[in-house]
Design an enzyme around this catalytic site. Structure first.
Site, PDB file in Angstrom:
ATOM      1  CG  PHE A  94      -3.683 -11.610  -1.447  1.00 53.24           C
ATOM      2  CD1 PHE A  94      -5.033 -12.017  -1.346  1.00 53.24           C
ATOM      3  CD2 PHE A  94      -3.595 -10.355  -2.649  1.00 53.24           C
ATOM      4  CE1 PHE A  94      -6.376 -12.091  -2.531  1.00 53.24           C
ATOM      5  CE2 PHE A  94      -4.873 -10.155  -3.349  1.00 53.24           C
ATOM      6  CZ  PHE A  94      -5.914 -10.817  -3.227  1.00 53.24           C
ATOM      7  CD  GLU A 119      -1.418  -1.969   0.818  1.00 49.69           C
ATOM      8  OE1 GLU A 119      -0.045  -2.186   1.563  1.00 49.69           O
ATOM      9  OE2 GLU A 119      -2.387  -3.864   1.203  1.00 49.69           O
ATOM     10  CD  GLU A 170       1.411 -10.857  -0.799  1.00 48.67           C
ATOM     11  OE1 GLU A 170       0.947  -9.425  -0.708  1.00 48.67           O
ATOM     12  OE2 GLU A 170       1.403 -11.181   0.910  1.00 48.67           O
TER      13      GLU A 170
END
Ligand SMILES: *[C@@H]1O[C@H](CO)[C@@H](O)[C@H](O)[C@H]1NC(C)=O
Length: 305
Positions: A200, A124, A205
């Site tokens: 995720f 982010e 990842e």
């Protein structure tokens, strides 16, 4: 009577605030999404993460066009990760070695700990994540090409527009990681194990990391004064160690790092666990070795660095 009115007003205000914060289900595309996106983009270029992350060459309108092309005028349930590839390519940034942080189930805590790139860099913080963080979007076949009325939930369709985006963004982010990477997970969620292969991290990842990564450092955090369910070396963290080792990375795991505990205690100083630490610090608990668990007097690496 006055007290009752005040109480009612407080209750009313509280419930309004609560309902505003809860994500509405099937919310449509964020109003003015293009302006929000490009505004964030200009701001990022000038003021955000200046000494931490490199600038991207692409202009903000070009970035918007690539992003918009990926999902607009399509069914919201029919957007492949690959649709966003040219956007990811334009917005890709080199990431600083040993600073990449992944998180699972601990959005707020991990971002407080990361401190906008000063301690760690999260997805982010990169321009790819920053531009659309907490926005909603999905396409429709007819003009204007996006649906402002309603978007499906991620679980409603296999290739939902924003889920595909975040899956691809996570993989792009992980590909850029170098050196020692950090993963923060929640060891006290009764509904969700700290690590899931379908998360995720497990799905997008870990499999995308390159050989430039050498170590995965896991921080298992626990909510103050709530039952601590999983620890390093137990439960789902055994699977995590196995998956990390299989990728050829070394694995380290730490329960409740002191620096994280201090952050938690800053927010909830009157929790039992924080009061205990305070009592120790003021000499009211004579012998720290009598305390179960951790030493509160060690200087954590994260703070020293
Ligand atoms: C917008 O999405 C809703 C919910 O999926 C759907 O019922 C509606 O038909 C969509 N609008 C258009 C124009 O496709």
């Amino acid at each position: 009577m006055m007290a009752l009115v005040a109480l009612l007003a407080t209750l009313l205000m509280t419930s309004c605030v609560t309902s505003q914060r809860e994500p509405k289900t099937h919310q449509g595309t964020t109003e003015n999404i293009q302006s929000v996106f490009t505004g964030r983009c200009w701001d990022y270029d000038v003021t955000k993460y200046n000494n931490i992350l490199p600038r991207v060459d692409a202009g903000c309108n070009e970035l918007w066009d690539k992003f918009f092309d990926a999902f607009s005028f399509s069914s919201p349930c029919d957007v492949q990760k690959a649709n966003y590839d040219s956007f990811y390519a334009l917005a890709d940034q080199n990431l600083p070695e040993d600073k990449v942080m992944f998180w699972s189930g601990v959005y707020t805590l991990s971002h407080r700990f990361a401190e906008a790139g000063h301690n760690y860099v999260t997805l982010e913080d990169t321009i790819i994540g920053y531009l659309v963080n907490s926005l909603v979007w999905c396409g429709q076949l007819t003009k204007p090409g996006v649906n402002y009325t309603a978007c499906p939930e991620w679980s409603d369709c296999p290739l939902e527009a924003s889920e595909s985006f975040w899956a691809g963004a996570s993989a792009t982010f992980a590909k850029q990681a170098k050196g020692k990477v950090t993963l923060m997970v929640d060891g006290s969620n009764p509904d969700k194990p700290a690590y899931r292969r379908s998360s995720f991290f497990g799905k997008h990842e870990l499999p995308s990391m390159s050989d430039a990564v050498n170590e995965v450092h896991v921080l298992v955090t626990h909510t103050l004064d709530k039952p601590k369910i999983e620890f390093c070396g137990s439960g789902s963290l055994v699977d995590l160690e196995e998956d990390v080792t299989k990728r050829g990375f070394s694995y380290e795991c730490e329960d409740d790092p002191v620096a994280v505990m201090h952050l938690l205690c800053a927010n909830e100083p009157s929790s039992r666990e924080c009061l205990m630490a305070l009592a120790h610090a003021s000499g009211q608990l004579a012998d720290i070795t009598a305390l179960p668990g951790r030493h509160m007097n060690a200087m954590p690496d994260q703070m020293a660095g």
